[in-house]
Design a protein around this motif. Sequence first.
Motif, PDB file in Angstrom:
ATOM      1  N   ALA A 204     -39.015 -47.338  38.278  1.00  0.00           N
ATOM      2  CA  ALA A 204     -38.474 -48.073  37.136  1.00  0.00           C
ATOM      3  C   ALA A 204     -38.479 -47.212  35.875  1.00  0.00           C
ATOM      4  N   HIS A 205     -39.546 -46.425  35.693  1.00  0.00           N
ATOM      5  CA  HIS A 205     -39.606 -45.568  34.508  1.00  0.00           C
ATOM      6  C   HIS A 205     -38.529 -44.491  34.573  1.00  0.00           C
ATOM      7  N   ALA A 206     -38.323 -43.890  35.756  1.00  0.00           N
ATOM      8  CA  ALA A 206     -37.278 -42.873  35.896  1.00  0.00           C
ATOM      9  C   ALA A 206     -35.910 -43.477  35.613  1.00  0.00           C
ATOM     10  N   HIS A 207     -35.695 -44.695  36.094  1.00  0.00           N
ATOM     11  CA  HIS A 207     -34.421 -45.395  35.857  1.00  0.00           C
ATOM     12  C   HIS A 207     -34.200 -45.620  34.364  1.00  0.00           C
ATOM     13  N   ARG A 208     -35.228 -46.104  33.666  1.00  0.00           N
ATOM     14  CA  ARG A 208     -35.093 -46.334  32.230  1.00  0.00           C
ATOM     15  C   ARG A 208     -34.894 -45.029  31.468  1.00  0.00           C
ATOM     16  N   GLY A 209     -35.419 -43.935  32.027  1.00  0.00           N
ATOM     17  CA  GLY A 209     -35.316 -42.647  31.357  1.00  0.00           C
ATOM     18  C   GLY A 209     -33.991 -41.946  31.568  1.00  0.00           C
ATOM     19  N   GLY A 210     -33.087 -42.570  32.329  1.00  0.00           N
ATOM     20  CA  GLY A 210     -31.761 -42.001  32.485  1.00  0.00           C
ATOM     21  C   GLY A 210     -31.493 -41.316  33.803  1.00  0.00           C
ATOM     22  N   VAL A 211     -32.484 -41.266  34.711  1.00  0.00           N
ATOM     23  CA  VAL A 211     -32.229 -40.731  36.034  1.00  0.00           C
ATOM     24  C   VAL A 211     -31.369 -41.752  36.775  1.00  0.00           C
ATOM     25  N   ALA A 212     -30.208 -41.329  37.296  1.00  0.00           N
ATOM     26  CA  ALA A 212     -29.303 -42.310  37.883  1.00  0.00           C
ATOM     27  C   ALA A 212     -28.424 -41.658  38.958  1.00  0.00           C
ATOM     28  N   PRO A 213     -28.239 -42.373  40.068  1.00  0.00           N
ATOM     29  CA  PRO A 213     -28.975 -43.611  40.349  1.00  0.00           C
ATOM     30  C   PRO A 213     -30.343 -43.343  40.978  1.00  0.00           C
ATOM     31  N   VAL A 214     -31.247 -44.276  40.764  1.00  0.00           N
ATOM     32  CA  VAL A 214     -32.562 -44.260  41.412  1.00  0.00           C
ATOM     33  C   VAL A 214     -32.561 -45.329  42.491  1.00  0.00           C
ATOM     34  N   ALA A 215     -33.024 -44.975  43.676  1.00  0.00           N
ATOM     35  CA  ALA A 215     -33.118 -45.941  44.770  1.00  0.00           C
ATOM     36  C   ALA A 215     -34.541 -45.957  45.303  1.00  0.00           C
ATOM     37  N   MET A 216     -34.996 -47.122  45.740  1.00  0.00           N
ATOM     38  CA  MET A 216     -36.309 -47.246  46.361  1.00  0.00           C
ATOM     39  C   MET A 216     -36.121 -47.677  47.813  1.00  0.00           C
ATOM     40  N   ILE A 217     -36.943 -47.123  48.674  1.00  0.00           N
ATOM     41  CA  ILE A 217     -36.935 -47.512  50.080  1.00  0.00           C
ATOM     42  C   ILE A 217     -38.275 -48.149  50.410  1.00  0.00           C
ATOM     43  N   ASP A 218     -38.232 -49.372  50.916  1.00  0.00           N
ATOM     44  CA  ASP A 218     -39.448 -50.070  51.333  1.00  0.00           C
ATOM     45  C   ASP A 218     -39.621 -49.871  52.827  1.00  0.00           C
ATOM     46  N   ALA A 219     -40.490 -48.911  53.194  1.00  0.00           N
ATOM     47  CA  ALA A 219     -40.745 -48.615  54.600  1.00  0.00           C
ATOM     48  C   ALA A 219     -42.015 -49.283  55.098  1.00  0.00           C
ATOM     49  N   ASP A 220     -42.606 -50.145  54.268  1.00  0.00           N
ATOM     50  CA  ASP A 220     -43.818 -50.878  54.634  1.00  0.00           C
ATOM     51  C   ASP A 220     -43.426 -52.226  55.214  1.00  0.00           C
ATOM     52  N   PRO A 221     -43.836 -52.542  56.449  1.00  0.00           N
ATOM     53  CA  PRO A 221     -43.471 -53.826  57.062  1.00  0.00           C
ATOM     54  C   PRO A 221     -43.880 -55.038  56.232  1.00  0.00           C
ATOM     55  N   ARG A 222     -44.864 -54.905  55.349  1.00  0.00           N
ATOM     56  CA  ARG A 222     -45.271 -56.035  54.516  1.00  0.00           C
ATOM     57  C   ARG A 222     -44.212 -56.385  53.465  1.00  0.00           C
ATOM     58  N   GLY A 223     -43.355 -55.419  53.144  1.00  0.00           N
ATOM     59  CA  GLY A 223     -42.245 -55.675  52.242  1.00  0.00           C
ATOM     60  C   GLY A 223     -42.621 -55.976  50.811  1.00  0.00           C
ATOM     61  N   ALA A 224     -43.761 -55.469  50.332  1.00  0.00           N
ATOM     62  CA  ALA A 224     -44.217 -55.783  48.966  1.00  0.00           C
ATOM     63  C   ALA A 224     -43.249 -55.253  47.913  1.00  0.00           C
ATOM     64  N   LEU A 225     -42.671 -54.082  48.143  1.00  0.00           N
ATOM     65  CA  LEU A 225     -41.739 -53.517  47.170  1.00  0.00           C
ATOM     66  C   LEU A 225     -40.454 -54.349  47.099  1.00  0.00           C
ATOM     67  N   SER A 226     -39.991 -54.797  48.262  1.00  0.00           N
ATOM     68  CA  SER A 226     -38.788 -55.638  48.294  1.00  0.00           C
ATOM     69  C   SER A 226     -39.034 -56.966  47.588  1.00  0.00           C
ATOM     70  N   LYS A 227     -40.220 -57.531  47.776  1.00  0.00           N
ATOM     71  CA  LYS A 227     -40.546 -58.798  47.109  1.00  0.00           C
ATOM     72  C   LYS A 227     -40.599 -58.615  45.604  1.00  0.00           C
ATOM     73  N   TRP A 228     -41.130 -57.474  45.154  1.00  0.00           N
ATOM     74  CA  TRP A 228     -41.154 -57.184  43.714  1.00  0.00           C
ATOM     75  C   TRP A 228     -39.734 -57.123  43.170  1.00  0.00           C
ATOM     76  N   ARG A 229     -38.819 -56.501  43.917  1.00  0.00           N
ATOM     77  CA  ARG A 229     -37.439 -56.383  43.433  1.00  0.00           C
ATOM     78  C   ARG A 229     -36.744 -57.749  43.403  1.00  0.00           C
ATOM     79  N   GLU A 230     -37.068 -58.614  44.371  1.00  0.00           N
ATOM     80  CA  GLU A 230     -36.470 -59.951  44.391  1.00  0.00           C
ATOM     81  C   GLU A 230     -36.871 -60.765  43.153  1.00  0.00           C
TER      82      GLU A 230
END
Length: 324
Positions: A24-50
Amino acid sequence: MQVLAFASVANGAGKTTLAAHVAAHAHRGGVAPVAMIDADPRGALSKWRELRSQPGPAVIDVDGADIGEAIAGLRGENAELVVIDTPAEIDAGIERVIALADLVAIPVRPSQYDLKAAGATVEVVERLGRPHVFVINGGSPQTDITAEAVAALAQHGTVATTIVPSSSEFGLTMAYGRTVAEARTQDPPSSEIERLWDYLSTRLTGGAPVGGGEEGTCAKDSRRFPRLDVDQPAHLVAKGREVPCTVNDISAGGALIFGDDLPAVGDAVAIDIFNVGRLNAEVVHRSTNRIGLKFVIGARQQWTLVRHLSDMIEAGRTAFEVAP
């Protein structure tokens, strides 16, 4: 495109939180595009994005077996930065992630449990030949246990110069799909995340920040210990002579010393540094008015030196903070 993976077999090390905050900080700083991959079966990163109402970065939820295909797809879409969250188990999936990463960030809380877990992660990273860096998470430069953790980890790889402090703000903001910077609090974690991203960015590119227009590779001359540029008077003892000198660049592994009539390469010396004491060392390189020292010290002295460097870094940051 740069690929940054957060990996650790320790539960609760902070992989998801740091991955989300850095992306998120890289995205706000102008790095574009930034993508995140949630490779954890618990899906915590995906839930945060939702839960997130702010724009970017996007999250792709993938199985470990599909990680290569996902990264290839993002490369085809000209993604500039990919940040990956991984599970806390070493399996074929996490090995695929590590093998494809340009840099592996290993979060470590200053505890015996996390230190042991870090060893298991490093074994995989080194076997796959990928560069890595330890990130102290939930620590404080003023505590003995943090200094000891830095000293222990530095034996096995590079330690990030930024220590992410313990703060309830991380959990509170993650629960609402935000970051500590977006919560607009006066809590220190916001500035520490900024410093962490600046550090990781230069590690990813070998010196040029991500988004600077040139794609590089992780620096091959990575140093194991956090370094600090200083200008500190000291005394060098060599062959029974004591001469004044200046410490210009120092880490827990060695120092760059300026002065006159300096000893030769290979000489055994000692250097007296205020608040640290006398450190035995060996001269490993020399020019006209400077020498490079490699410290020959035990763990206790090393911890004292790490504490001193941490205090100096913290004092420097405080000196530049804007008064409210």
